[in-house]
Design an enzyme around this catalytic site. Structure first.
Site, PDB file in Angstrom:
ATOM      1  N   HIS A   3       0.817  -1.224   0.000  1.00  0.00           N
ATOM      2  CA  HIS A   3       0.000   0.000   0.000  1.00  0.00           C
ATOM      3  C   HIS A   3       0.850   1.274   0.000  1.00  0.00           C
ATOM      4  O   HIS A   3       0.301   2.369  -0.185  1.00  0.00           O
ATOM      5  CB  HIS A   3      -0.937   0.038   1.213  1.00  0.00           C
ATOM      6  CG  HIS A   3      -2.007  -1.013   1.178  1.00  0.00           C
ATOM      7  ND1 HIS A   3      -2.875  -1.150   0.112  1.00  0.00           N
ATOM      8  CD2 HIS A   3      -2.348  -1.988   2.064  1.00  0.00           C
ATOM      9  CE1 HIS A   3      -3.700  -2.167   0.360  1.00  0.00           C
ATOM     10  NE2 HIS A   3      -3.396  -2.693   1.532  1.00  0.00           N
ATOM     11  N   ASP A  51      -2.604 -10.602  -2.472  1.00  0.00           N
ATOM     12  CA  ASP A  51      -3.197 -10.085  -1.245  1.00  0.00           C
ATOM     13  C   ASP A  51      -4.642  -9.678  -1.565  1.00  0.00           C
ATOM     14  O   ASP A  51      -4.936  -9.248  -2.683  1.00  0.00           O
ATOM     15  CB  ASP A  51      -2.396  -8.870  -0.774  1.00  0.00           C
ATOM     16  CG  ASP A  51      -2.830  -8.360   0.596  1.00  0.00           C
ATOM     17  OD1 ASP A  51      -2.119  -8.640   1.576  1.00  0.00           O
ATOM     18  OD2 ASP A  51      -3.872  -7.675   0.672  1.00  0.00           O
ATOM     19  N   HIS A  98      -6.298  -7.208  -0.688  1.00  0.00           N
ATOM     20  CA  HIS A  98      -6.435  -5.773  -0.936  1.00  0.00           C
ATOM     21  C   HIS A  98      -5.624  -5.393  -2.173  1.00  0.00           C
ATOM     22  O   HIS A  98      -4.557  -5.967  -2.404  1.00  0.00           O
ATOM     23  CB  HIS A  98      -5.925  -4.968   0.271  1.00  0.00           C
ATOM     24  CG  HIS A  98      -6.632  -5.313   1.544  1.00  0.00           C
ATOM     25  ND1 HIS A  98      -6.140  -6.242   2.439  1.00  0.00           N
ATOM     26  CD2 HIS A  98      -7.804  -4.868   2.055  1.00  0.00           C
ATOM     27  CE1 HIS A  98      -6.982  -6.350   3.461  1.00  0.00           C
ATOM     28  NE2 HIS A  98      -8.005  -5.534   3.254  1.00  0.00           N
ATOM     29  N   ASP A 103      -4.657 -12.815   3.127  1.00  0.00           N
ATOM     30  CA  ASP A 103      -5.927 -12.373   3.697  1.00  0.00           C
ATOM     31  C   ASP A 103      -7.121 -12.656   2.784  1.00  0.00           C
ATOM     32  O   ASP A 103      -8.253 -12.290   3.112  1.00  0.00           O
ATOM     33  CB  ASP A 103      -5.877 -10.886   4.094  1.00  0.00           C
ATOM     34  CG  ASP A 103      -5.115 -10.032   3.101  1.00  0.00           C
ATOM     35  OD1 ASP A 103      -4.787 -10.530   2.008  1.00  0.00           O
ATOM     36  OD2 ASP A 103      -4.850  -8.855   3.416  1.00  0.00           O
TER      37      ASP A 103
HETATM   38 ZN   LIG Z   1      -4.243  -7.175   2.527  1.00  0.00          ZN
END
Ligand SMILES: [Zn+2]
Length: 322
Positions: free
Chosen positions: A139, A176, A178, A259
Protein backbone atom coordinates in the site's frame (compact mmCIF):
# COMPACT_ATOMS: atom_id res chain seq x y z
CA UNK A 1 25.44 -39.72 -24.28
CA UNK A 2 23.38 -37.28 -26.22
CA UNK A 3 20.80 -35.56 -24.06
CA UNK A 4 18.01 -34.28 -26.24
CA UNK A 5 16.12 -32.70 -23.41
CA UNK A 6 18.48 -31.55 -20.66
CA UNK A 7 16.77 -31.42 -17.29
CA UNK A 8 15.40 -28.05 -16.34
CA UNK A 9 14.73 -26.81 -12.84
CA UNK A 10 11.24 -28.20 -13.05
CA UNK A 11 12.71 -31.70 -12.95
CA UNK A 12 14.95 -31.17 -9.98
CA UNK A 13 13.52 -32.87 -6.90
CA UNK A 14 13.98 -30.09 -4.47
CA UNK A 15 14.44 -26.40 -4.95
CA UNK A 16 16.94 -24.41 -2.93
CA UNK A 17 14.60 -22.06 -1.11
CA UNK A 18 15.81 -19.25 1.12
CA UNK A 19 13.90 -17.94 4.09
CA UNK A 20 14.63 -14.46 5.39
CA UNK A 21 13.50 -13.51 8.89
CA UNK A 22 14.66 -11.35 11.80
CA UNK A 23 13.57 -10.88 15.44
CA UNK A 24 13.15 -7.13 14.90
CA UNK A 25 10.06 -7.87 12.80
CA UNK A 26 8.34 -8.62 16.14
CA UNK A 27 9.31 -5.22 17.49
CA UNK A 28 7.43 -3.08 14.98
CA UNK A 29 4.49 -2.34 17.29
CA UNK A 30 0.93 -1.34 16.45
CA UNK A 31 -1.88 -0.25 18.82
CA UNK A 32 -3.82 -2.86 20.84
CA UNK A 33 -6.40 -4.64 18.68
CA UNK A 34 -4.62 -3.73 15.43
CA UNK A 35 -4.79 -6.61 12.92
CA UNK A 36 -1.22 -6.10 11.64
CA UNK A 37 0.43 -7.28 14.85
CA UNK A 38 3.63 -9.07 15.90
CA UNK A 39 1.69 -12.29 16.62
CA UNK A 40 1.26 -12.69 12.86
CA UNK A 41 4.95 -13.25 12.47
CA UNK A 42 5.14 -15.41 15.60
CA UNK A 43 2.57 -17.71 13.97
CA UNK A 44 4.53 -17.80 10.70
CA UNK A 45 7.83 -18.45 12.50
CA UNK A 46 6.26 -21.24 14.51
CA UNK A 47 4.86 -23.06 11.50
CA UNK A 48 8.14 -22.72 9.58
CA UNK A 49 9.99 -24.33 12.50
CA UNK A 50 8.41 -27.71 11.61
CA UNK A 51 10.63 -30.50 10.36
CA UNK A 52 9.25 -30.23 6.84
CA UNK A 53 11.07 -26.91 6.56
CA UNK A 54 14.50 -28.16 7.67
CA UNK A 55 15.88 -27.89 4.10
CA UNK A 56 15.19 -24.13 3.97
CA UNK A 57 18.30 -21.98 3.70
CA UNK A 58 17.69 -19.62 6.60
CA UNK A 59 19.22 -16.19 6.76
CA UNK A 60 18.84 -13.09 8.91
CA UNK A 61 17.29 -10.20 7.04
CA UNK A 62 20.04 -7.61 6.41
CA UNK A 63 19.48 -3.86 6.62
CA UNK A 64 18.73 -2.34 3.22
CA UNK A 65 21.15 0.11 1.72
CA UNK A 66 19.14 3.32 2.22
CA UNK A 67 19.84 4.38 -1.35
CA UNK A 68 17.56 1.57 -2.52
CA UNK A 69 14.56 3.19 -0.80
CA UNK A 70 14.92 5.97 -3.35
CA UNK A 71 14.23 3.47 -6.14
CA UNK A 72 10.53 3.76 -5.26
CA UNK A 73 10.21 6.83 -3.03
CA UNK A 74 11.51 10.40 -3.10
CA UNK A 75 13.89 11.51 -0.37
CA UNK A 76 11.15 13.56 1.30
CA UNK A 77 9.06 10.42 1.91
CA UNK A 78 12.03 8.53 3.32
CA UNK A 79 12.87 11.38 5.71
CA UNK A 80 9.20 11.84 6.69
CA UNK A 81 9.03 8.17 7.75
CA UNK A 82 12.35 8.46 9.56
CA UNK A 83 11.13 11.58 11.41
CA UNK A 84 7.81 9.94 12.31
CA UNK A 85 9.48 7.09 14.21
CA UNK A 86 9.26 8.00 17.93
CA UNK A 87 11.94 7.40 20.57
CA UNK A 88 9.36 5.85 22.87
CA UNK A 89 5.76 4.76 22.57
CA UNK A 90 3.91 4.80 19.29
CA UNK A 91 2.93 7.38 16.72
CA UNK A 92 0.09 7.22 14.19
CA UNK A 93 0.96 8.16 10.58
CA UNK A 94 -2.68 7.78 9.55
CA UNK A 95 -5.75 6.02 10.95
CA UNK A 96 -4.32 2.57 10.05
CA UNK A 97 -0.58 3.02 10.07
CA UNK A 98 1.55 3.37 13.18
CA UNK A 99 5.25 3.44 13.97
CA UNK A 100 7.20 2.57 17.12
CA UNK A 101 10.93 2.91 17.98
CA UNK A 102 11.99 -0.24 16.09
CA UNK A 103 9.83 0.40 13.01
CA UNK A 104 12.66 1.99 11.03
CA UNK A 105 14.92 -1.00 11.51
CA UNK A 106 12.08 -3.43 10.78
CA UNK A 107 11.11 -1.64 7.56
CA UNK A 108 14.72 -1.45 6.42
CA UNK A 109 15.32 -5.13 7.15
CA UNK A 110 12.14 -6.03 5.22
CA UNK A 111 13.48 -4.14 2.20
CA UNK A 112 17.01 -5.45 2.76
CA UNK A 113 15.78 -9.04 2.84
CA UNK A 114 13.81 -8.65 -0.39
CA UNK A 115 16.83 -7.08 -2.09
CA UNK A 116 19.11 -9.85 -0.79
CA UNK A 117 16.65 -12.47 -2.01
CA UNK A 118 16.80 -10.87 -5.46
CA UNK A 119 20.61 -11.10 -5.30
CA UNK A 120 20.32 -14.77 -4.29
CA UNK A 121 18.18 -15.81 -7.23
CA UNK A 122 20.27 -13.88 -9.76
CA UNK A 123 23.59 -15.12 -8.37
CA UNK A 124 22.43 -18.73 -8.14
CA UNK A 125 22.56 -18.89 -4.35
CA UNK A 126 18.91 -20.00 -4.29
CA UNK A 127 16.17 -20.93 -6.73
CA UNK A 128 13.55 -18.91 -4.91
CA UNK A 129 13.00 -17.19 -1.57
CA UNK A 130 10.37 -16.19 0.95
CA UNK A 131 10.72 -13.02 3.01
CA UNK A 132 8.82 -13.37 6.31
CA UNK A 133 8.80 -9.73 7.33
CA UNK A 134 6.60 -6.96 8.61
CA UNK A 135 5.60 -4.18 8.12
CA UNK A 136 4.10 -5.10 4.74
CA UNK A 137 4.66 -2.85 1.72
CA UNK A 138 2.17 -2.93 -1.14
CA UNK A 139 0.00 0.00 0.00
CA UNK A 140 2.98 2.37 0.30
CA UNK A 141 2.76 4.84 -2.57
CA UNK A 142 5.64 6.93 -3.88
CA UNK A 143 4.99 9.69 -1.38
CA UNK A 144 2.63 8.15 1.15
CA UNK A 145 2.83 5.54 3.91
CA UNK A 146 -0.61 3.97 4.35
CA UNK A 147 -2.49 0.74 5.01
CA UNK A 148 0.07 -0.59 7.56
CA UNK A 149 2.88 -0.01 4.99
CA UNK A 150 5.88 2.36 5.19
CA UNK A 151 8.03 1.50 2.16
CA UNK A 152 7.04 -0.56 -0.86
CA UNK A 153 9.28 -3.57 -0.40
CA UNK A 154 8.23 -5.44 -3.56
CA UNK A 155 8.60 -2.35 -5.75
CA UNK A 156 12.06 -1.57 -4.41
CA UNK A 157 13.14 -5.18 -4.94
CA UNK A 158 11.89 -5.05 -8.55
CA UNK A 159 13.95 -1.93 -9.27
CA UNK A 160 16.93 -3.48 -7.46
CA UNK A 161 16.74 -6.43 -9.87
CA UNK A 162 16.87 -4.00 -12.77
CA UNK A 163 19.67 -1.84 -11.40
CA UNK A 164 21.92 -4.47 -9.85
CA UNK A 165 21.31 -7.45 -12.12
CA UNK A 166 20.28 -6.01 -15.45
CA UNK A 167 16.78 -7.48 -15.37
CA UNK A 168 14.77 -5.89 -18.15
CA UNK A 169 11.32 -7.16 -17.28
CA UNK A 170 10.19 -7.75 -13.71
CA UNK A 171 6.68 -8.97 -12.89
CA UNK A 172 5.01 -8.40 -9.53
CA UNK A 173 2.06 -10.67 -8.82
CA UNK A 174 -0.04 -9.56 -5.86
CA UNK A 175 -2.67 -11.95 -4.49
CA UNK A 176 -3.20 -10.09 -1.24
CA UNK A 177 -6.96 -9.55 -0.86
CA UNK A 178 -6.43 -5.77 -0.94
CA UNK A 179 -5.36 -3.99 -4.08
CA UNK A 180 -1.71 -2.91 -4.05
CA UNK A 181 -2.39 0.73 -4.81
CA UNK A 182 1.17 1.62 -3.88
CA UNK A 183 2.80 -0.75 -6.34
CA UNK A 184 0.39 0.38 -9.06
CA UNK A 185 1.20 4.02 -8.28
CA UNK A 186 4.95 3.47 -8.42
CA UNK A 187 4.92 1.66 -11.78
CA UNK A 188 1.97 3.47 -13.42
CA UNK A 189 4.22 4.90 -16.17
CA UNK A 190 6.85 2.14 -16.22
CA UNK A 191 6.21 -0.60 -18.76
CA UNK A 192 9.37 -2.48 -17.71
CA UNK A 193 7.49 -3.71 -14.64
CA UNK A 194 4.26 -5.69 -14.96
CA UNK A 195 1.92 -5.44 -11.98
CA UNK A 196 -0.86 -8.07 -11.75
CA UNK A 197 -3.28 -8.11 -8.84
CA UNK A 198 -6.20 -10.22 -7.71
CA UNK A 199 -8.15 -8.55 -4.91
CA UNK A 200 -11.60 -8.12 -3.47
CA UNK A 201 -13.53 -5.16 -4.83
CA UNK A 202 -15.12 -3.16 -3.33
CA UNK A 203 -12.66 -3.10 -0.43
CA UNK A 204 -9.88 -0.93 0.96
CA UNK A 205 -8.10 0.98 -0.60
CA UNK A 206 -10.71 1.40 -3.37
CA UNK A 207 -8.37 1.18 -6.36
CA UNK A 208 -7.83 -1.81 -8.66
CA UNK A 209 -10.57 -1.59 -11.30
CA UNK A 210 -10.00 -3.45 -14.56
CA UNK A 211 -9.75 -0.20 -16.50
CA UNK A 212 -6.75 0.98 -14.45
CA UNK A 213 -4.05 -0.15 -16.86
CA UNK A 214 -1.17 2.34 -16.51
CA UNK A 215 1.19 2.07 -19.48
CA UNK A 216 -0.47 -1.22 -20.42
CA UNK A 217 1.55 -2.84 -17.61
CA UNK A 218 -1.14 -2.93 -14.92
CA UNK A 219 -3.48 -5.95 -14.89
CA UNK A 220 -6.18 -5.82 -12.26
CA UNK A 221 -8.45 -8.79 -11.63
CA UNK A 222 -11.01 -7.67 -9.05
CA UNK A 223 -13.03 -10.37 -7.27
CA UNK A 224 -16.53 -9.86 -5.88
CA UNK A 225 -17.07 -10.41 -2.15
CA UNK A 226 -18.16 -13.92 -1.14
CA UNK A 227 -16.44 -15.61 -4.06
CA UNK A 228 -13.81 -18.31 -3.62
CA UNK A 229 -11.44 -20.78 -5.27
CA UNK A 230 -13.20 -21.08 -8.58
CA UNK A 231 -13.50 -17.35 -9.24
CA UNK A 232 -9.94 -16.73 -8.05
CA UNK A 233 -8.47 -19.47 -10.26
CA UNK A 234 -10.50 -18.34 -13.25
CA UNK A 235 -9.27 -14.76 -12.82
CA UNK A 236 -5.70 -15.97 -12.38
CA UNK A 237 -5.93 -18.11 -15.50
CA UNK A 238 -7.79 -15.60 -17.63
CA UNK A 239 -5.95 -12.41 -16.73
CA UNK A 240 -2.79 -12.91 -14.68
CA UNK A 241 -1.11 -15.90 -16.34
CA UNK A 242 -1.57 -14.78 -19.98
CA UNK A 243 -0.21 -11.31 -19.12
CA UNK A 244 2.78 -12.91 -17.42
CA UNK A 245 3.54 -15.22 -20.34
CA UNK A 246 3.23 -12.37 -22.78
CA UNK A 247 5.55 -10.19 -20.67
CA UNK A 248 8.23 -12.87 -20.33
CA UNK A 249 9.68 -11.64 -17.03
CA UNK A 250 13.30 -12.09 -15.92
CA UNK A 251 12.06 -12.33 -12.32
CA UNK A 252 8.71 -12.83 -10.62
CA UNK A 253 8.12 -11.11 -7.29
CA UNK A 254 5.07 -12.23 -5.33
CA UNK A 255 3.30 -9.79 -3.03
CA UNK A 256 2.13 -12.71 -0.94
CA UNK A 257 -0.71 -11.65 1.30
CA UNK A 258 -2.86 -14.41 2.73
CA UNK A 259 -5.93 -12.37 3.70
CA UNK A 260 -8.00 -13.86 0.87
CA UNK A 261 -8.11 -16.98 3.10
CA UNK A 262 -11.67 -17.83 4.15
CA UNK A 263 -10.88 -17.34 7.83
CA UNK A 264 -9.54 -13.81 7.41
CA UNK A 265 -11.51 -11.13 9.31
CA UNK A 266 -10.66 -8.23 6.95
CA UNK A 267 -12.26 -9.50 3.73
CA UNK A 268 -14.82 -11.90 2.29
CA UNK A 269 -12.93 -14.04 -0.23
CA UNK A 270 -12.97 -17.74 0.54
CA UNK A 271 -9.64 -19.20 -0.54
CA UNK A 272 -8.00 -22.20 1.09
CA UNK A 273 -4.40 -23.33 1.48
CA UNK A 274 -4.87 -25.41 -1.70
CA UNK A 275 -5.43 -22.23 -3.71
CA UNK A 276 -2.19 -20.66 -2.52
CA UNK A 277 -0.38 -23.93 -3.28
CA UNK A 278 -1.90 -23.94 -6.78
CA UNK A 279 -1.14 -20.28 -7.51
CA UNK A 280 2.44 -20.72 -6.27
CA UNK A 281 2.87 -23.67 -8.62
CA UNK A 282 1.51 -21.72 -11.58
CA UNK A 283 3.92 -18.85 -10.92
CA UNK A 284 6.85 -21.23 -10.48
CA UNK A 285 5.95 -22.82 -13.79
CA UNK A 286 6.00 -19.44 -15.46
CA UNK A 287 9.26 -18.50 -13.70
CA UNK A 288 10.94 -21.70 -14.85
CA UNK A 289 9.85 -21.05 -18.44
CA UNK A 290 10.85 -17.39 -18.65
CA UNK A 291 13.04 -16.48 -15.69
CA UNK A 292 15.25 -19.51 -15.05
CA UNK A 293 13.03 -20.20 -12.03
CA UNK A 294 13.75 -16.88 -10.31
CA UNK A 295 10.94 -16.06 -7.87
CA UNK A 296 11.01 -13.95 -4.73
CA UNK A 297 7.99 -13.92 -2.45
CA UNK A 298 7.39 -11.18 0.11
CA UNK A 299 4.81 -11.46 2.89
CA UNK A 300 2.11 -8.80 2.75
CA UNK A 301 -1.19 -9.23 4.68
CA UNK A 302 -3.01 -12.12 6.37
CA UNK A 303 -4.72 -11.44 9.68
CA UNK A 304 -6.17 -14.71 10.92
CA UNK A 305 -3.30 -16.49 12.61
CA UNK A 306 -4.45 -20.00 11.67
CA UNK A 307 -5.31 -19.04 8.08
CA UNK A 308 -2.05 -17.13 7.74
CA UNK A 309 0.27 -19.79 9.10
CA UNK A 310 -1.34 -22.69 7.25
CA UNK A 311 -1.31 -20.70 4.00
CA UNK A 312 2.34 -19.71 4.43
CA UNK A 313 3.08 -23.36 5.10
CA UNK A 314 1.43 -24.43 1.83
CA UNK A 315 3.10 -21.61 -0.11
CA UNK A 316 6.62 -22.27 1.18
CA UNK A 317 6.30 -26.04 0.84
CA UNK A 318 5.39 -25.49 -2.79
CA UNK A 319 8.37 -23.18 -3.27
CA UNK A 320 10.60 -25.93 -1.86
CA UNK A 321 9.04 -28.70 -3.89
CA UNK A 322 9.07 -27.14 -7.30
ZN1 LIG B 1 -4.24 -7.18 2.53
Amino acid sequence: MHVAFPPTRAYIDRMATKLYAHPVFLEHLTPPGHPERPDRLRAVTQVLAAEAFDPLLREEAPMADEVTLLYAHPEKHVSAVRRAVPETGMRAIDADTAVSPKSWEAALRAVGAANAAVDDVFLGRADNAFVAARPPGHHAEKTRAMGFCLFNTAAIAARHAQKAHGAEHVAIVDWDVHHGNGTQDIFWHDATVLYCSTHQMPLYPGTGAKDETGAGNIVNAPLAPDTGSETFREAFQARVLPALRNFSPDLIIVSAGFDAHHRDPLAQINLTEADFDWATGELMDCASRHADGRLVSVLEGGYDLVGLSSSVSAHVQRLMKG
